[in-house]
Structures are given as structure tokens and as C-alpha cells.
Design a protein around this motif. Sequence first.
Motif, PDB file in Angstrom:
ATOM      1  N   GLY A 266      16.810 -20.891  12.817  1.00  0.00           N
ATOM      2  CA  GLY A 266      15.748 -21.427  11.976  1.00  0.00           C
ATOM      3  C   GLY A 266      14.391 -20.797  12.199  1.00  0.00           C
ATOM      4  O   GLY A 266      13.422 -21.178  11.543  1.00  0.00           O
ATOM      5  N   GLY A 267      14.299 -19.840  13.112  1.00  0.00           N
ATOM      6  CA  GLY A 267      13.024 -19.199  13.390  1.00  0.00           C
ATOM      7  C   GLY A 267      12.590 -18.277  12.270  1.00  0.00           C
ATOM      8  O   GLY A 267      13.409 -17.562  11.683  1.00  0.00           O
ATOM      9  N   VAL A 268      11.295 -18.305  11.962  1.00  0.00           N
ATOM     10  CA  VAL A 268      10.738 -17.486  10.879  1.00  0.00           C
ATOM     11  C   VAL A 268       9.559 -16.686  11.420  1.00  0.00           C
ATOM     12  O   VAL A 268       8.704 -17.224  12.130  1.00  0.00           O
ATOM     13  CB  VAL A 268      10.259 -18.368   9.703  1.00  0.00           C
ATOM     14  CG1 VAL A 268       9.618 -17.520   8.614  1.00  0.00           C
ATOM     15  CG2 VAL A 268      11.418 -19.180   9.143  1.00  0.00           C
ATOM     16  N   ASN A 269       9.522 -15.424  11.070  1.00  0.00           N
ATOM     17  CA  ASN A 269       8.398 -14.555  11.422  1.00  0.00           C
ATOM     18  C   ASN A 269       7.340 -14.690  10.321  1.00  0.00           C
ATOM     19  O   ASN A 269       7.621 -14.445   9.148  1.00  0.00           O
ATOM     20  CB  ASN A 269       8.908 -13.107  11.515  1.00  0.00           C
ATOM     21  CG  ASN A 269       7.852 -12.137  12.018  1.00  0.00           C
ATOM     22  OD1 ASN A 269       6.655 -12.386  11.894  1.00  0.00           O
ATOM     23  ND2 ASN A 269       8.301 -11.028  12.555  1.00  0.00           N
ATOM     24  N   VAL A 270       6.128 -15.082  10.694  1.00  0.00           N
ATOM     25  CA  VAL A 270       5.022 -15.223   9.753  1.00  0.00           C
ATOM     26  C   VAL A 270       3.908 -14.280  10.185  1.00  0.00           C
ATOM     27  O   VAL A 270       3.493 -14.312  11.344  1.00  0.00           O
ATOM     28  CB  VAL A 270       4.473 -16.666   9.716  1.00  0.00           C
ATOM     29  CG1 VAL A 270       3.435 -16.819   8.606  1.00  0.00           C
ATOM     30  CG2 VAL A 270       5.603 -17.678   9.547  1.00  0.00           C
ATOM     31  N   THR A 271       3.434 -13.448   9.272  1.00  0.00           N
ATOM     32  CA  THR A 271       2.320 -12.561   9.600  1.00  0.00           C
ATOM     33  C   THR A 271       1.014 -13.230   9.219  1.00  0.00           C
ATOM     34  O   THR A 271       0.770 -13.529   8.043  1.00  0.00           O
ATOM     35  CB  THR A 271       2.448 -11.216   8.863  1.00  0.00           C
ATOM     36  OG1 THR A 271       3.695 -10.615   9.187  1.00  0.00           O
ATOM     37  CG2 THR A 271       1.331 -10.277   9.292  1.00  0.00           C
ATOM     38  N   LEU A 272       0.167 -13.471  10.222  1.00  0.00           N
ATOM     39  CA  LEU A 272      -1.148 -14.051  10.004  1.00  0.00           C
ATOM     40  C   LEU A 272      -2.170 -12.922   9.877  1.00  0.00           C
ATOM     41  O   LEU A 272      -1.952 -11.811  10.338  1.00  0.00           O
ATOM     42  CB  LEU A 272      -1.525 -14.962  11.167  1.00  0.00           C
ATOM     43  CG  LEU A 272      -0.458 -15.974  11.631  1.00  0.00           C
ATOM     44  CD1 LEU A 272      -0.978 -16.790  12.799  1.00  0.00           C
ATOM     45  CD2 LEU A 272      -0.019 -16.864  10.481  1.00  0.00           C
ATOM     46  N   GLY A 273      -3.286 -13.227   9.241  1.00  0.00           N
ATOM     47  CA  GLY A 273      -4.322 -12.215   9.085  1.00  0.00           C
ATOM     48  C   GLY A 273      -4.176 -11.375   7.845  1.00  0.00           C
ATOM     49  O   GLY A 273      -4.807 -10.316   7.719  1.00  0.00           O
ATOM     50  N   LEU A 274      -3.359 -11.825   6.890  1.00  0.00           N
ATOM     51  CA  LEU A 274      -3.177 -11.114   5.618  1.00  0.00           C
ATOM     52  C   LEU A 274      -3.825 -11.907   4.486  1.00  0.00           C
ATOM     53  O   LEU A 274      -4.030 -13.115   4.587  1.00  0.00           O
ATOM     54  CB  LEU A 274      -1.693 -10.926   5.301  1.00  0.00           C
ATOM     55  CG  LEU A 274      -0.818 -10.192   6.319  1.00  0.00           C
ATOM     56  CD1 LEU A 274       0.619 -10.105   5.799  1.00  0.00           C
ATOM     57  CD2 LEU A 274      -1.369  -8.817   6.631  1.00  0.00           C
ATOM     58  N   SER A 275      -4.090 -11.223   3.384  1.00  0.00           N
ATOM     59  CA  SER A 275      -4.614 -11.908   2.204  1.00  0.00           C
ATOM     60  C   SER A 275      -3.500 -12.532   1.385  1.00  0.00           C
ATOM     61  O   SER A 275      -3.764 -13.212   0.388  1.00  0.00           O
ATOM     62  CB  SER A 275      -5.400 -10.923   1.336  1.00  0.00           C
ATOM     63  OG  SER A 275      -4.551  -9.871   0.880  1.00  0.00           O
ATOM     64  N   ILE A 276      -2.251 -12.315   1.776  1.00  0.00           N
ATOM     65  CA  ILE A 276      -1.093 -12.878   1.095  1.00  0.00           C
ATOM     66  C   ILE A 276      -0.246 -13.641   2.109  1.00  0.00           C
ATOM     67  O   ILE A 276      -0.447 -13.525   3.314  1.00  0.00           O
ATOM     68  CB  ILE A 276      -0.231 -11.780   0.431  1.00  0.00           C
ATOM     69  CG1 ILE A 276       0.322 -10.831   1.517  1.00  0.00           C
ATOM     70  CG2 ILE A 276      -1.042 -11.005  -0.607  1.00  0.00           C
ATOM     71  CD1 ILE A 276       1.368  -9.860   1.029  1.00  0.00           C
ATOM     72  N   ILE A 277       0.704 -14.412   1.608  1.00  0.00           N
ATOM     73  CA  ILE A 277       1.689 -15.061   2.470  1.00  0.00           C
ATOM     74  C   ILE A 277       2.844 -14.101   2.691  1.00  0.00           C
ATOM     75  O   ILE A 277       3.402 -13.548   1.742  1.00  0.00           O
ATOM     76  CB  ILE A 277       2.218 -16.362   1.821  1.00  0.00           C
ATOM     77  CG1 ILE A 277       1.099 -17.386   1.636  1.00  0.00           C
ATOM     78  CG2 ILE A 277       3.362 -16.947   2.649  1.00  0.00           C
ATOM     79  CD1 ILE A 277       0.534 -17.929   2.917  1.00  0.00           C
ATOM     80  N   ARG A 278       3.207 -13.893   3.961  1.00  0.00           N
ATOM     81  CA  ARG A 278       4.379 -13.067   4.265  1.00  0.00           C
ATOM     82  C   ARG A 278       5.202 -13.728   5.350  1.00  0.00           C
ATOM     83  O   ARG A 278       4.704 -14.077   6.412  1.00  0.00           O
ATOM     84  CB  ARG A 278       3.981 -11.672   4.718  1.00  0.00           C
ATOM     85  CG  ARG A 278       5.190 -10.764   5.038  1.00  0.00           C
ATOM     86  CD  ARG A 278       5.561 -10.746   6.522  1.00  0.00           C
ATOM     87  NE  ARG A 278       6.714  -9.897   6.804  1.00  0.00           N
ATOM     88  CZ  ARG A 278       6.958  -9.317   7.969  1.00  0.00           C
ATOM     89  NH1 ARG A 278       6.139  -9.507   8.990  1.00  0.00           N
ATOM     90  NH2 ARG A 278       8.033  -8.585   8.140  1.00  0.00           N
ATOM     91  N   THR A 279       6.481 -13.927   5.071  1.00  0.00           N
ATOM     92  CA  THR A 279       7.415 -14.418   6.076  1.00  0.00           C
ATOM     93  C   THR A 279       8.612 -13.476   6.134  1.00  0.00           C
ATOM     94  O   THR A 279       8.801 -12.631   5.265  1.00  0.00           O
ATOM     95  CB  THR A 279       7.914 -15.846   5.763  1.00  0.00           C
ATOM     96  OG1 THR A 279       8.726 -15.813   4.572  1.00  0.00           O
ATOM     97  CG2 THR A 279       6.761 -16.813   5.572  1.00  0.00           C
ATOM     98  N   SER A 280       9.409 -13.655   7.151  1.00  0.00           N
ATOM     99  CA  SER A 280      10.583 -12.803   7.332  1.00  0.00           C
ATOM    100  C   SER A 280      11.592 -13.526   8.202  1.00  0.00           C
ATOM    101  O   SER A 280      11.204 -14.303   9.089  1.00  0.00           O
ATOM    102  CB  SER A 280      10.182 -11.484   7.996  1.00  0.00           C
ATOM    103  OG  SER A 280      11.313 -10.663   8.256  1.00  0.00           O
TER     104      SER A 280
END
Length: 316
Positions: A266-280
Motif C-alpha cells: 500500500g505504500g505510495v511514492n509522492v513527489t513534494l515540491g512540484l507544481s503538479i500532483i505526482r504519485t507512483s
Amino acid sequence: MGEPAGIGAEVAAKAWAALREIPGPGFVFLGDADVFDGVPVARIETPEQATAAFPTALPVLHAPLAARPRPGVLDPANAAAVIASIENAVALAQAGRVGAVVTCPIQKSVLTGTGFPHPGHTEFLHALAPVAPRPVMMLASEELRVVPVTIHEALASAIARLTPGLIVETARITHDALVRDFGIAAPRLAIAGLNPHAGEAGTMGREDIEIVAPAVAELQRLGIDARGPLPPDTMFTAKARPRMDVAICLYHDQALIPIKTLDMDGGVNVTLGLSIIRTSPDHGTALDIAGQGLADPSSLLAALRLAEQLAARRSF
């Protein structure tokens, strides 16, 4: 689409099959429509057409690969298409035509072999859509959120690079993202110590006194609810986790071992510091099982659901 020789297309197809039944967040696949065997595919012209197509077919914005992918066999000929898929996804999110970007895993060695200048997805995405001084990687699950201050580098190098300023910058980017995207009005940050028992008052190294403690003091001065340095061996227990909204960890394994132990699927990689939402999804290309029908879509499903939740808190 991620690495064409990996499990990206397989988990995308399985995620579509699951979400069309629930129903769940709809999505459009950016990549080659011909990689899907036995799955109904809708070759759409615009992302706006995905919602109508989703209940009966997997919507695909078709972008042909240079070479037919073979499961588990990397082919540099397809590197340009992988990069273009990321660029196109970011452009659609920046234009407000999609709510978020969810990336399937890439094989960095293939991209770097063709001159790709970025260490990985995270750095490339920040080059395309920056909003903070640098990107920050968060791993999130129902049980725990963690942020490593240093990521993919040797442990000796990571420790040598630690400074109070680096910890403060990482924590501030994390704090702002928790407020804006996660809807947490006053995030509670638990800052891990570096040494056993957070240094035991300097008897097991002075890094916690000279590097971590000043960072915590500065965060508190800025009005951020930060505690630490905390002993890493006890800060992730069942009793400790409810007292924090995120754990700021100092190196890769300090962050990733607890979350992957608690919730690998259930772990999700979320990139913070972007102008968009990005998960992986929190896994790799899985070349060893590609093409065998064994890939588990759980992490991609979690990434899609979290992307939907985060996107709902932003206006486009």
C-alpha cells in the motif's frame, strides 16, 4: 507508461479492471496501445474523452514505441518514448486537463545510457514542474508517512552531506505539502536522530547535537510543530506513530525500511515540491516477472487513489 519491458502495462490493465468495477478514479494511459493483449482498449484523442471510455475500455493516448517490447528485455530504442510519456503527462497536468500524474516505474539505466541527465523520475519531474527549491520524496501509506532527507546515495556520502539547513529545507517543503495537499492544518513532524538512541547525549556521536537538534530548534522557531532528534529504534512503534503526521528521516533506509515493513503493497511514492500532483507505486520495473501475469497492482491502485485525493484539494 514507465519501462515498456517491465510490468507497467500489466499493472495498469489490472488497475483498470479493478477500478471500473468499484468504481474508482478514472485514468488515461500514456503510451503504446499495442502493448495490451486481451484487454479492451479505447484509443482516445484527448484526455477529456477518458471518462466516457473508462467503464468499457482502458483509455489510451496512443504513442507508438520505436521497438516492440519484449518482457524483461531492455531496449534503448524505446528510451525516447519513455521520456516523452513523462513530459506529455506533466504538460497535461500543468494545463489542468488531468488532475494528477501517476508514473509507472522506469529503468534509469536505460535512460542514462542514452544521455538522460537526471538521476531519476523525481529530479526530471522537478525540472519540468518546480515550485520548491528542490523535490522531496515522501512514501505514504495508511500506517505511516516518511520523508528521507537524503535519498539515493552511499550512506557515508549522505551523512557527510547532512546539515541543519538541509534538514530544515526538507521539513519545510514537507510541512507545506501536508497543509496544502493533505489537508493537515498543523502537521506534526517527528525528526529522527542519526545515531543509536539519537546519540545518547553525545556519547555515540555528536551529529544529533550539532546537526539535528539545531534544525529542530529552527523549525520550532518558524512555528512548525517539530520534535527531535528522536531515537530511530522507537519512533515507529504502534504507540508512537499516532503522535506524528510524518517522520523526517536522515537517510534512505531509515525511512523506507519501516514503511515497507508495515505496508509494502500500500505504500505510495509522492513527489513534494512540484507544481503538479505526482504519485507512483512503491516498486520497481520487476523485469524478472514481466510478461508472466504475476504482477500485483495494489501499489498502483493505492497511487491512483491517493493522487485523486490530493488532486481534489487543488484547483486547476
